[in-house]
Write a protein that holds these residues in place. Structure first.
Motif, short mmCIF file in Angstrom:
data_model
loop_
_atom_site.label_atom_id
_atom_site.label_comp_id
_atom_site.label_asym_id
_atom_site.label_seq_id
_atom_site.Cartn_x
_atom_site.Cartn_y
_atom_site.Cartn_z
N SER A 225 -25.04 -27.40 -1.10
CA SER A 225 -23.67 -27.64 -0.62
C SER A 225 -22.74 -26.49 -0.94
O SER A 225 -21.52 -26.64 -0.91
CB SER A 225 -23.13 -28.94 -1.23
N GLY A 226 -23.33 -25.33 -1.30
CA GLY A 226 -22.52 -24.15 -1.53
C GLY A 226 -21.93 -24.03 -2.92
O GLY A 226 -21.00 -23.25 -3.13
N ILE A 227 -22.45 -24.78 -3.89
CA ILE A 227 -21.92 -24.78 -5.25
C ILE A 227 -22.91 -24.09 -6.18
O ILE A 227 -24.04 -24.55 -6.34
CB ILE A 227 -21.65 -26.21 -5.74
N GLN A 228 -22.50 -22.97 -6.80
CA GLN A 228 -23.39 -22.30 -7.75
C GLN A 228 -23.54 -23.16 -9.01
O GLN A 228 -22.61 -23.85 -9.42
CB GLN A 228 -22.87 -20.92 -8.10
N THR A 229 -24.72 -23.12 -9.61
CA THR A 229 -25.03 -23.97 -10.76
C THR A 229 -25.63 -23.14 -11.88
O THR A 229 -26.46 -22.26 -11.64
CB THR A 229 -26.00 -25.09 -10.35
N LEU A 230 -25.19 -23.42 -13.10
CA LEU A 230 -25.73 -22.74 -14.27
C LEU A 230 -26.26 -23.77 -15.27
O LEU A 230 -25.65 -24.81 -15.47
CB LEU A 230 -24.66 -21.90 -14.98
N HIS A 247 -19.89 -13.73 -17.20
CA HIS A 247 -21.33 -13.47 -17.22
C HIS A 247 -22.11 -14.77 -17.24
O HIS A 247 -21.62 -15.79 -17.73
CB HIS A 247 -21.70 -12.63 -18.45
N SER A 248 -23.32 -14.74 -16.74
CA SER A 248 -24.21 -15.89 -16.76
C SER A 248 -25.19 -15.75 -17.92
O SER A 248 -26.10 -14.93 -17.86
CB SER A 248 -24.98 -16.01 -15.45
#
Length: 365
Positions: A225-230, A247-248
């Protein structure tokens, strides 16, 4: 490390961070998270918290013999929920808002819209929404991983651009790091496929209900759905220093499309319209030129039998210019069309908000 930019994030904090001793709330791991939330808000970012831990927090308050039953877990949640909220509230000098949800709430159209509007209003008023599963009444939802998936659904309903899952592990590895000392962290995942799921083991902690499998499920819901996840290690204060720098520090799951494209695609092609609204010139200009919401004052005509939360076409003269999700039903919009927003409550006897269709729920055609 990969760069991470965001404007509105859902941060999920698991039971092993809330109640690491499995019987009461603790701030041992929460202070760095709270400092990160404070810093992010000061920089104009919006944060929604999804917090596990009510059952674990109340575990020492309810007597049970071996393994607690569903009813005993519900009693634990009822006691632990107040402790969990008080624990979070003590870390902030602004308002915290409690939102208790079940899966049914997120799949019911009317309640989904109400949740969305409530979150929007809380963020507008600078409160921190704290979401949790309503474990005191939810029976089927008391199962493995429900708050990982709850966090994903919350990110969807809140139209967040980022989901940050704080766990007790650094991220996704190419092997189980608890068993294999040579396991290596995977810093970025572009596609969540079967090979990625095969890397996930079972539940990692005896405190929480989630494992890596459910974190991947949550990540897939979001990236689709276009949502970046960490996925990051919530026990490491350095993680939140890295996040504050953009930063990730864990595993970053890249979205398949932009959030705007995903929402526009859903509105444009998936959602079926149940009615139509004709607007005047002023409203047409506000929508097309200013990206504004549609106000009742700009509505000339309402057609069709539609409910609050259903999609409608928006037309100017004979041309359909937009499509959106109506905040009010067709019956109510017929009553308040042409009126100023401040007259909605006195006319209807209640108000859901000052707009007929919010700009976030509208796509131009």
């Amino acid at each position: 490390m990969f760069k991470v930019n965001w404007k509105r994030a859902v941060i999920k904090v698991g039971s092993s961070l809330i109640a690491p001793n499995n019987n009461q709330c603790s701030q041992e791991y929460l202070r760095p998270i709270a400092e990160f939330i404070n810093d992010s808000r000061k920089r104009g970012k919006e944060v929604i918290l999804v917090s596990s831990g009510s059952v674990a927090a109340g575990k020492g308050k309810i007597a049970f013999k071996h393994h607690p039953s569903i009813v005993e877990k519900q009693a634990m949640a009822a006691i632990g929920q107040t402790q969990m909220m008080a624990n979070w509230a003590s870390l902030f000098d602004f308002d915290c808002a409690q939102i208790l949800l079940t899966s049914d709430d997120l799949h019911n159209r009317t309640r989904y819209v109400n949740i969305k509007n409530t979150l929007r209003e809380l963020l507008k008023n600078n409160a921190l929404p704290i979401v949790n599963e309503n474990d005191t009444v939810a029976i089927n939802e008391l199962k493995v991983g429900d708050n990982d998936n709850l966090a994903a659904y919350t990110a969807l309903v809140a139209e967040a651009d980022t989901l940050i899952i704080c766990s007790d592990i650094n991220g996704l590895y190419n092997a189980d790091p608890r068993k294999n000392p040579d396991a290596k962290l995977i810093p970025e995942v572009n596609t969540i496929d079967e090979s990625i799921y095969q890397l996930a083991g079972g539940a990692g902690s005896d405190v929480g209900t989630g494992g890596m499998q459910t974190k991947l499920q949550a990540a897939q819901k979001c990236v689709d759905s276009g949502i970046q996840t960490l996925i990051v290690n919530g026990r490491d204060p350095a993680v939140f220093e890295d996040l504050a720098k953009g930063h990730s520090p864990g595993t970053l799951f890249k979205p398949n499309q932009t959030l705007d494209n995903a929402r526009d695609t859903w509105l444009r092609h998936t959602l079926k319209t149940k009615g139509s609204i004709e607007i005047d010139l002023g409203a047409q200009q506000a929508l097309l030129e200013n990206g504004a919401s549609l106000l009742p004052s700009g509505i000339i005509k309402v057609s069709g039998q539609f409910m609050s939360g259903e999609a409608v076409n928006i037309s100017y003269k004979t041309h359909i210019i937009a499509k959106g999700i109506a905040l009010y039903s067709g019956t109510d919009l017929n009553i308040i069309k042409g009126l100023k927003s401040q007259k909605i409550e006195t006319t209807l006897g209640y108000t859901l908000g000052e707009v007929a269709i919010h700009r976030d729920d509208l796509v131009l055609l």
